[in-house]
Design a protein around this motif. Structure first.
Motif, PDB file in Angstrom:
ATOM      1  N   ARG A  15       6.534  -5.989   3.235  1.00 50.52           N
ATOM      2  CA  ARG A  15       5.929  -4.653   3.111  1.00 50.52           C
ATOM      3  C   ARG A  15       4.864  -4.627   2.015  1.00 50.52           C
ATOM      4  NH1 ARG A  15      11.336  -3.041   4.038  1.00 50.52           N
ATOM      5  NH2 ARG A  15      11.710  -2.844   1.777  1.00 50.52           N
ATOM      6  N   GLU A  16       5.181  -5.253   0.890  1.00 47.71           N
ATOM      7  CA  GLU A  16       4.232  -5.284  -0.227  1.00 47.71           C
ATOM      8  C   GLU A  16       2.965  -6.038   0.155  1.00 47.71           C
ATOM      9  OE1 GLU A  16       3.954  -6.907  -4.855  1.00 47.71           O
ATOM     10  OE2 GLU A  16       5.808  -7.134  -3.704  1.00 47.71           O
ATOM     11  N   GLN A  17       3.146  -7.207   0.788  1.00 47.66           N
ATOM     12  CA  GLN A  17       1.990  -8.008   1.177  1.00 47.66           C
ATOM     13  C   GLN A  17       1.137  -7.297   2.221  1.00 47.66           C
ATOM     14  OE1 GLN A  17       1.186 -10.814  -0.417  1.00 47.66           O
ATOM     15  NE2 GLN A  17       3.024 -10.507  -1.655  1.00 47.66           N
ATOM     16  N   LEU A  18       1.774  -6.677   3.198  1.00 51.91           N
ATOM     17  CA  LEU A  18       1.035  -5.973   4.245  1.00 51.91           C
ATOM     18  C   LEU A  18       0.222  -4.826   3.654  1.00 51.91           C
ATOM     19  CD1 LEU A  18       3.612  -5.843   7.189  1.00 51.91           C
ATOM     20  CD2 LEU A  18       1.646  -7.364   6.923  1.00 51.91           C
ATOM     21  N   ALA A  19       0.813  -4.111   2.714  1.00 50.81           N
ATOM     22  CA  ALA A  19       0.094  -3.003   2.083  1.00 50.81           C
ATOM     23  C   ALA A  19      -1.130  -3.514   1.329  1.00 50.81           C
ATOM     24  CB  ALA A  19       1.027  -2.243   1.146  1.00 50.81           C
ATOM     25  N   GLN A  20      -0.980  -4.621   0.619  1.00 48.54           N
ATOM     26  CA  GLN A  20      -2.096  -5.173  -0.134  1.00 48.54           C
ATOM     27  C   GLN A  20      -3.199  -5.697   0.780  1.00 48.54           C
ATOM     28  OE1 GLN A  20      -0.584  -8.074  -2.927  1.00 48.54           O
ATOM     29  NE2 GLN A  20       0.745  -6.598  -3.942  1.00 48.54           N
ATOM     30  N   VAL A  21      -2.806  -6.381   1.854  1.00 52.14           N
ATOM     31  CA  VAL A  21      -3.794  -6.907   2.796  1.00 52.14           C
ATOM     32  C   VAL A  21      -4.531  -5.761   3.485  1.00 52.14           C
ATOM     33  CG1 VAL A  21      -4.074  -8.157   4.981  1.00 52.14           C
ATOM     34  CG2 VAL A  21      -2.640  -9.116   3.162  1.00 52.14           C
ATOM     35  N   GLU A  22      -3.799  -4.728   3.880  1.00 49.01           N
ATOM     36  CA  GLU A  22      -4.428  -3.588   4.547  1.00 49.01           C
ATOM     37  C   GLU A  22      -5.412  -2.894   3.603  1.00 49.01           C
ATOM     38  OE1 GLU A  22      -4.928  -1.949   8.229  1.00 49.01           O
ATOM     39  OE2 GLU A  22      -3.416  -3.449   7.714  1.00 49.01           O
ATOM     40  N   GLN A  23      -5.029  -2.778   2.340  1.00 51.15           N
ATOM     41  CA  GLN A  23      -5.912  -2.158   1.362  1.00 51.15           C
ATOM     42  C   GLN A  23      -7.193  -2.979   1.189  1.00 51.15           C
ATOM     43  OE1 GLN A  23      -4.243  -1.876  -2.598  1.00 51.15           O
ATOM     44  NE2 GLN A  23      -5.621  -0.230  -3.194  1.00 51.15           N
ATOM     45  N   ALA A  24      -7.057  -4.299   1.150  1.00 50.52           N
ATOM     46  CA  ALA A  24      -8.220  -5.166   0.996  1.00 50.52           C
ATOM     47  C   ALA A  24      -9.118  -5.105   2.232  1.00 50.52           C
ATOM     48  CB  ALA A  24      -7.774  -6.609   0.735  1.00 50.52           C
ATOM     49  N   LEU A  25      -8.522  -5.122   3.418  1.00 50.50           N
ATOM     50  CA  LEU A  25      -9.312  -4.997   4.649  1.00 50.50           C
ATOM     51  C   LEU A  25     -10.076  -3.670   4.668  1.00 50.50           C
ATOM     52  CD1 LEU A  25      -6.755  -6.400   7.240  1.00 50.50           C
ATOM     53  CD2 LEU A  25      -9.060  -7.311   6.859  1.00 50.50           C
ATOM     54  N   ASP A  26      -9.388  -2.616   4.291  1.00 50.99           N
ATOM     55  CA  ASP A  26     -10.018  -1.300   4.267  1.00 50.99           C
ATOM     56  C   ASP A  26     -11.203  -1.279   3.303  1.00 50.99           C
ATOM     57  OD1 ASP A  26     -10.072   1.565   4.974  1.00 50.99           O
ATOM     58  OD2 ASP A  26      -9.448   1.875   2.902  1.00 50.99           O
ATOM     59  N   ALA A  27     -11.066  -1.995   2.188  1.00 47.95           N
ATOM     60  CA  ALA A  27     -12.136  -2.015   1.191  1.00 47.95           C
ATOM     61  C   ALA A  27     -13.305  -2.894   1.617  1.00 47.95           C
ATOM     62  CB  ALA A  27     -11.576  -2.505  -0.148  1.00 47.95           C
ATOM     63  N   TRP A  28     -13.027  -3.986   2.315  1.00 43.72           N
ATOM     64  CA  TRP A  28     -14.069  -4.979   2.589  1.00 43.72           C
ATOM     65  C   TRP A  28     -14.702  -4.870   3.974  1.00 43.72           C
ATOM     66  CZ3 TRP A  28     -10.700  -9.350   0.085  1.00 43.72           C
ATOM     67  CH2 TRP A  28     -10.866  -9.303  -1.308  1.00 43.72           C
ATOM     68  N   VAL A  29     -14.088  -4.184   4.898  1.00 42.36           N
ATOM     69  CA  VAL A  29     -14.709  -4.008   6.223  1.00 42.36           C
ATOM     70  C   VAL A  29     -15.520  -2.713   6.168  1.00 42.36           C
ATOM     71  CG1 VAL A  29     -14.341  -3.761   8.695  1.00 42.36           C
ATOM     72  CG2 VAL A  29     -12.811  -5.221   7.350  1.00 42.36           C
ATOM     73  N   PRO A  30     -16.846  -2.809   6.248  1.00 44.74           N
ATOM     74  CA  PRO A  30     -17.685  -1.643   5.966  1.00 44.74           C
ATOM     75  C   PRO A  30     -17.634  -0.587   7.067  1.00 44.74           C
ATOM     76  CG  PRO A  30     -19.035  -3.453   6.755  1.00 44.74           C
ATOM     77  CD  PRO A  30     -17.638  -4.005   6.599  1.00 44.74           C
ATOM     78  N   ALA A  31     -17.604   0.670   6.646  1.00 47.91           N
ATOM     79  CA  ALA A  31     -17.673   1.772   7.595  1.00 47.91           C
ATOM     80  C   ALA A  31     -19.113   2.131   7.927  1.00 47.91           C
ATOM     81  CB  ALA A  31     -16.955   2.989   7.033  1.00 47.91           C
ATOM     82  N   ASP A  32     -20.045   1.718   7.052  1.00 45.85           N
ATOM     83  CA  ASP A  32     -21.425   2.177   7.181  1.00 45.85           C
ATOM     84  C   ASP A  32     -22.352   1.153   7.823  1.00 45.85           C
ATOM     85  OD1 ASP A  32     -21.387   0.351   5.140  1.00 45.85           O
ATOM     86  OD2 ASP A  32     -22.463   1.596   3.680  1.00 45.85           O
ATOM     87  N   ALA A  33     -21.805   0.159   8.529  1.00 41.69           N
ATOM     88  CA  ALA A  33     -22.678  -0.767   9.254  1.00 41.69           C
ATOM     89  C   ALA A  33     -23.475   0.023  10.299  1.00 41.69           C
ATOM     90  CB  ALA A  33     -21.847  -1.855   9.924  1.00 41.69           C
ATOM     91  N   PRO A  34     -24.680  -0.432  10.653  1.00 38.89           N
ATOM     92  CA  PRO A  34     -25.587   0.381  11.481  1.00 38.89           C
ATOM     93  C   PRO A  34     -25.058   0.726  12.868  1.00 38.89           C
ATOM     94  CG  PRO A  34     -26.752  -1.447  10.448  1.00 38.89           C
ATOM     95  CD  PRO A  34     -25.300  -1.676  10.202  1.00 38.89           C
ATOM     96  N   ALA A  35     -25.492   1.865  13.358  1.00 37.67           N
ATOM     97  CA  ALA A  35     -25.339   2.265  14.758  1.00 37.67           C
ATOM     98  C   ALA A  35     -23.903   2.200  15.266  1.00 37.67           C
ATOM     99  CB  ALA A  35     -26.251   1.395  15.645  1.00 37.67           C
ATOM    100  N   GLY A  36     -22.962   2.597  14.432  1.00 40.34           N
ATOM    101  CA  GLY A  36     -21.567   2.624  14.846  1.00 40.34           C
ATOM    102  C   GLY A  36     -20.864   1.286  14.817  1.00 40.34           C
ATOM    103  N   LEU A  37     -21.559   0.241  14.342  1.00 43.82           N
ATOM    104  CA  LEU A  37     -20.947  -1.086  14.302  1.00 43.82           C
ATOM    105  C   LEU A  37     -19.742  -1.111  13.369  1.00 43.82           C
ATOM    106  CD1 LEU A  37     -21.068  -4.063  15.172  1.00 43.82           C
ATOM    107  CD2 LEU A  37     -22.645  -4.468  13.266  1.00 43.82           C
ATOM    108  N   GLY A  38     -19.855  -0.436  12.233  1.00 47.92           N
ATOM    109  CA  GLY A  38     -18.741  -0.407  11.286  1.00 47.92           C
ATOM    110  C   GLY A  38     -17.495   0.207  11.885  1.00 47.92           C
ATOM    111  N   ALA A  39     -17.668   1.289  12.641  1.00 46.74           N
ATOM    112  CA  ALA A  39     -16.508   1.937  13.272  1.00 46.74           C
ATOM    113  C   ALA A  39     -15.815   0.988  14.236  1.00 46.74           C
ATOM    114  CB  ALA A  39     -16.951   3.203  13.990  1.00 46.74           C
ATOM    115  N   ALA A  40     -16.597   0.227  15.003  1.00 49.58           N
ATOM    116  CA  ALA A  40     -16.008  -0.714  15.952  1.00 49.58           C
ATOM    117  C   ALA A  40     -15.305  -1.855  15.225  1.00 49.58           C
ATOM    118  CB  ALA A  40     -17.090  -1.261  16.879  1.00 49.58           C
TER     119      ALA A  40
END
Length: 301
Positions: A15-40
């Motif tokens: 549980r601890e590891q999954l929470a940390q990995v999810e937090q890191a993914l959320d931080a490093w996968v950009p939401a603002d990539a162009p033309a909806g790419l980040g959302a995908a």
């Protein structure tokens, strides 16, 4: 430590590891990539999946007292590669599936062109995560080693090569040896690399490295055999993906080639080989890796 206490401790660690990995993914996968790419991209990798590969990285890093930041970056990078491969594999030109991790696949949700680009971007991001600029705590030599391990496991001599064999084998008989080689590349190489990337973050002698490599290889093949078993014994809502897909597509699997009973026997034999490899490693703390091996073979989804 009793079995119940050990299991509870492992579940807490997961549980601890999954929470940390999810937090890191959320931080490093950009939401603002162009033309909806980040959302995908975020749709394809966040909030879903077993995260087995990051867990293997983290457990192996703990076994060698590895570099914490490097281990997290390696965990995120390997999950990005895995997620990109699923996005592409699900597309109509590949395995043509509409369900992944219990929700519509990326190309169904965003269209084929955006799904293709999202996968491409996640693959590139994986290597960007491994090579941070101005990070004095992550030596260039370690960055290069992690990149090499991940690239070789992902490309023509690993995951992509195995997928090419898989596509070419549709409707054709394969021997057990050919099937094993296909899955050693398609699935096993990235799982083995996950273990070795974790081991690369800390001091690991040649004997321990060889043993962990053997552990990863056995576990990778066991994972695929169990996957083939579950594909014919579990329903789609349990698996989070379309059950029976490979059989319907006339693709060779361990169940179609060996039969269900022999497939189960081989999965347990590979589990025993993985456990033996850990014992040979000489490392003091391999409990996390052992528990992950148990989880892989005894899982029901």
């Amino acid at each position: 430590m009793s079995a119940a206490v050990e299991t509870a401790a492992f579940e807490g660690w997961v549980r601890e590891q999954l929470a940390q990995v999810e937090q890191a993914l959320d931080a490093w996968v950009p939401a603002d990539a162009p033309a909806g790419l980040g959302a995908a991209m975020r749709y394809g990798v966040l909030d879903g999946g077993k995260r087995l590969r990051p867990l293997l990285v983290r457990a192996a890093a703990e076994a060698v007292n590895g570099h914490c930041d490097a281990a997290m970056r390696a965990a995120v990078a390997v999950e990005l590669i895995h997620a990109y491969s699923l996005v592409h594999d699900d597309m109509p030109c590949m395995d043509d599936d509409v369900l992944r991790r219990g929700k519509p696949t990326v190309h169904v949700q965003f269209g084929e062109a955006t799904a293709m680009l999202a996968g491409d971007a996640m693959q590139a991001l994986a290597f960007e995560v491994l090579t941070p600029e101005g990070e004095a705590g992550l030596p260039p030599a370690l960055q290069a080693r992690l990149v090499a391990l991940l690239a070789r496991a992902s490309g023509h001599a690993g995951m992509a090569g195995g997928q090419a064999i898989d596509l070419a084998a549709t409707g054709k008989p394969l021997t057990e040896a050919e099937l094993r080689q296909m899955h050693r590349l398609k699935t096993g190489a990235l799982l083995q690399a996950s273990v070795l990337m974790g081991a690369a973050t800390g001091p690991c002698g040649a004997g321990a490295w060889s043993a962990l490599s053997d552990f990863g290889a056995a576990l990778g093949l066991a994972f695929q055999i169990v996957d083939d078993i579950l594909d014919v014994t579990q329903a789609s809502d349990k698996l989070g993906k379309t059950a029976g897909k490979d059989m319907d597509a006339n693709k060779p699997t361990y169940v179609t080639v060996l039969g269900l009973d022999e497939a189960r026997r081989q999965a347990h034999a590979l589990h025993a080989s993985a456990v033996d490899a850990l014992a040979r490693s000489g490392l003091a703390d391999t409990h996390g890796l052992r528990q992950l091996a148990d989880m892989v073979v005894h899982r029901d989804c």
